[in-house]
Write an enzyme that holds these catalytic residues in place. Structure first.
Site, PDB file in Angstrom:
ATOM      1  N   GLU A  68       6.547  -0.116   1.911  1.00  0.00           N
ATOM      2  CA  GLU A  68       7.625   0.809   1.591  1.00  0.00           C
ATOM      3  C   GLU A  68       7.344   2.207   2.137  1.00  0.00           C
ATOM      4  O   GLU A  68       8.264   2.915   2.564  1.00  0.00           O
ATOM      5  CB  GLU A  68       7.836   0.860   0.075  1.00  0.00           C
ATOM      6  CG  GLU A  68       8.348  -0.425  -0.544  1.00  0.00           C
ATOM      7  CD  GLU A  68       7.254  -1.473  -0.757  1.00  0.00           C
ATOM      8  OE1 GLU A  68       7.584  -2.610  -1.111  1.00  0.00           O
ATOM      9  OE2 GLU A  68       6.061  -1.141  -0.563  1.00  0.00           O
ATOM     10  N   PRO A 280      -8.647  -5.934   5.524  1.00  0.00           N
ATOM     11  CA  PRO A 280      -8.134  -6.568   4.302  1.00  0.00           C
ATOM     12  C   PRO A 280      -7.034  -5.729   3.652  1.00  0.00           C
ATOM     13  O   PRO A 280      -7.061  -4.498   3.704  1.00  0.00           O
ATOM     14  CB  PRO A 280      -9.375  -6.633   3.398  1.00  0.00           C
ATOM     15  CG  PRO A 280     -10.535  -6.530   4.333  1.00  0.00           C
ATOM     16  CD  PRO A 280     -10.074  -5.639   5.440  1.00  0.00           C
ATOM     17  N   ARG A 281      -6.083  -6.407   3.038  1.00  0.00           N
ATOM     18  CA  ARG A 281      -4.951  -5.727   2.434  1.00  0.00           C
ATOM     19  C   ARG A 281      -5.353  -4.880   1.236  1.00  0.00           C
ATOM     20  O   ARG A 281      -4.835  -3.783   1.046  1.00  0.00           O
ATOM     21  CB  ARG A 281      -3.916  -6.770   2.001  1.00  0.00           C
ATOM     22  CG  ARG A 281      -2.665  -6.199   1.324  1.00  0.00           C
ATOM     23  CD  ARG A 281      -1.787  -5.490   2.318  1.00  0.00           C
ATOM     24  NE  ARG A 281      -0.529  -5.048   1.732  1.00  0.00           N
ATOM     25  CZ  ARG A 281       0.459  -4.478   2.404  1.00  0.00           C
ATOM     26  NH1 ARG A 281       0.323  -4.277   3.697  1.00  0.00           N
ATOM     27  NH2 ARG A 281       1.564  -4.107   1.817  1.00  0.00           N
ATOM     28  N   GLU A 323      -5.400   3.726   7.695  1.00  0.00           N
ATOM     29  CA  GLU A 323      -5.698   3.804   9.126  1.00  0.00           C
ATOM     30  C   GLU A 323      -5.160   2.608   9.918  1.00  0.00           C
ATOM     31  O   GLU A 323      -5.606   2.355  11.029  1.00  0.00           O
ATOM     32  CB  GLU A 323      -7.211   3.906   9.342  1.00  0.00           C
ATOM     33  CG  GLU A 323      -7.823   5.205   8.854  1.00  0.00           C
ATOM     34  CD  GLU A 323      -9.268   5.355   9.268  1.00  0.00           C
ATOM     35  OE1 GLU A 323      -9.604   6.382   9.887  1.00  0.00           O
ATOM     36  OE2 GLU A 323     -10.070   4.427   9.000  1.00  0.00           O
ATOM     37  N   ASN A 348       4.628  -6.452   7.084  1.00  0.00           N
ATOM     38  CA  ASN A 348       5.440  -5.851   8.137  1.00  0.00           C
ATOM     39  C   ASN A 348       4.885  -6.162   9.530  1.00  0.00           C
ATOM     40  O   ASN A 348       3.743  -5.823   9.853  1.00  0.00           O
ATOM     41  CB  ASN A 348       5.493  -4.336   7.911  1.00  0.00           C
ATOM     42  CG  ASN A 348       6.378  -3.628   8.902  1.00  0.00           C
ATOM     43  OD1 ASN A 348       7.182  -4.241   9.591  1.00  0.00           O
ATOM     44  ND2 ASN A 348       6.237  -2.312   8.982  1.00  0.00           N
ATOM     45  N   GLU A 351       5.061  -2.712  12.985  1.00  0.00           N
ATOM     46  CA  GLU A 351       4.088  -1.704  13.422  1.00  0.00           C
ATOM     47  C   GLU A 351       3.375  -2.103  14.708  1.00  0.00           C
ATOM     48  O   GLU A 351       3.348  -1.332  15.673  1.00  0.00           O
ATOM     49  CB  GLU A 351       3.079  -1.420  12.310  1.00  0.00           C
ATOM     50  CG  GLU A 351       3.644  -0.606  11.168  1.00  0.00           C
ATOM     51  CD  GLU A 351       2.575  -0.317  10.130  1.00  0.00           C
ATOM     52  OE1 GLU A 351       1.615  -1.106  10.021  1.00  0.00           O
ATOM     53  OE2 GLU A 351       2.695   0.694   9.432  1.00  0.00           O
TER      54      GLU A 351
END
Length: 439
Positions: A68, A280-281, A323, A348, A351
């Site tokens: 978001e 990693p998320r 980053e 997403n 990007e």
């Protein structure tokens, strides 16, 4: 500040449930906090007494997490450049880190502030609104809270749902608590939806269709920050990466790192030029992912320790926050995670495509179904059914320059075809910014 007016009351059971869950929520924050100082800071922002505002009457954007925040980036940047003060609230730590990395710097330091969203309790929100006195509240994508929206209505502050999306699964969930959902949606000032399916689902749940429109997905209007591109070029020089083939595994969930690194292991061992950046998320999994790399005997360096990519580095663990643009800018191919795990859902994909990085995902991308489907039809993305296929596709992007260029070109066609939502968002926000009575 505008004179407060009556708003529809949220059900008693909802407020009782929040009160009961509050201690558990505080405990969860403590469990994931990296230090007592950070724990106390987060508690102050979520439970009060809140951080003092840099500016009163700011434009308030509520963005849940990284996705978001990325969606709202061009909007926020537009208004900061015009000199409007902006307040951003986040729900997650990763979301706040991304917001600060994008905007908490010159020339926006005096205009921008990012804090956590208060818990959705009436007394806390009353205190928050009185302290910050926002001019407008923009909710991004799916984050709707009953007491938050009611408080905006009570204070005569326009509350707009931007870039709205709602999956069929989420709509079914909201439908189960229709007595909570319907009054909440009726108090929205306006909604801009990504697609007609989202609009139809919200209308079915109780939204007034005359206060909504379909304008497409603002994410297609995103641009890569130049400072990250420049930093990537500098790191390539400093770390002597000109001859390296770089794959990034981005926004990964368990067990995606392990199953993909197992597939890549023999290639990393046989090809000294191959390098894998793993992002990693969730930060609480950084150490876990490092152990995965160690167990596979892969030479691994960590961003959090200030380590650099050396000639013998096989895996670079990007265990930092905010980053992601940097790692994409250093890549020649990437995998976007949350799409091989269960239940998945995806993240997403736009990007890396903006940066002309060939993109591969797994089969579980229902959170971005309509976006991915358009790229699939245009052959601007690769979808692997399992880790073996994803790995083969990533390596193919490195080895086959013709395929790589075709993916980039087709992705650009789709990106350019879908741009324009940003301007429609700006027009609506400008209307309510100028309106004497925002609601």
């Amino acid at each position: 500040m505008a004179q407060a007016k009556s708003a529809q009351q949220t059900p008693f059971w909802y407020n009782l449930l929040l009160a009961c869950l509050k201690p558990l929520y505080r405990w969860k924050i403590k469990q994931r906090a990296e230090s007592d100082v950070l724990f106390q800071q987060e508690c102050i922002e979520r439970f009060g007494p809140f951080q003092p505002p840099k500016n009163l009457h700011a434009m308030w954007f509520h963005v849940v997490s990284v996705g978001e925040t990325n969606a709202a980036q061009p909007l926020i940047e537009h208004y900061l450049k015009l000199g409007h003060p902006v307040l951003v609230t986040n729900t997650t730590k990763t979301g706040q880190a991304r917001a600060k990395s994008l905007f908490l710097k010159a020339p926006y330091l005096d205009l921008f502030q990012a804090v956590y969203l208060p818990v959705d309790q009436k007394p806390l929100l009353k205190q928050f609104f009185a302290l910050y006195q926002p001019k407008i509240l923009a909710l991004v994508e799916t984050e709707i809270w009953p007491n938050l929206i009611a408080a905006a209505q009570q204070h005569q502050i326009a509350c707009i749902l931007l870039n709205a999306r709602l999956s069929e699964k989420s709509a079914k969930g909201y439908a189960k608590v229709r007595r909570l959902t319907q009054p909440m949606l009726q108090q929205l000032t306006w909604m801009l939806a990504q697609d007609s399916a989202t609009l139809a689902r919200y209308v079915d749940l109780g939204l007034d269709q005359t206060k909504s429109q379909v304008v497409g997905n603002i994410k297609f209007d995103i641009t890569a920050p130049t400072d990250f591109i420049e930093q990537a070029e500098q790191l390539k020089q400093d770390w002597q990466l000109a001859d390296r083939q770089i794959i990034t595994l981005a926004s990964t969930h368990a067990p995606e790192e392990e199953i993909l690194l197992k597939q890549l292991q023999q290639h990393l061992n046989s090809n000294p030029n191959l390098l894998c950046i793993v992002v990693p998320r969730h930060p609480e999994r950084f150490d876990e992912v490092y152990k995965v790399c160690q167990n596979l005997n892969l030479d691994t360096q960590r961003r959090s320790l200030g380590q650099r990519i050396e000639a013998n580095t096989q895996v670079f663990l990007a265990d930092s926050m905010g980053e992601m643009w940097l790692w994409y800018a250093m890549s020649q191919a990437c995998f976007v995670g949350g799409s091989l795990n269960e239940p998945g859902g995806g993240h997403n994909i736009l990007e890396p495509m903006v940066l002309n990085v060939p993109t591969v995902i797994g089969p579980r991308y229902f959170n971005f179904q309509s976006i991915v489907d358009e790229f699939v039809i245009a052959r601007g993305i690769l979808v692997g059914e399992n880790a073996e296929q994803v790995t083969a596709q990533l390596l193919g992007c490195l080895d086959d320059s013709k395929q790589r260029q075709q993916l980039i070109e087709q992705a650009q066609v789709v990106l350019q075809r879908n741009q324009g939502s940003l301007q429609q968002h700006i027009q609506l926000l400008d209307h309510y910014l100028k309106a004497p009575d925002a609601s």
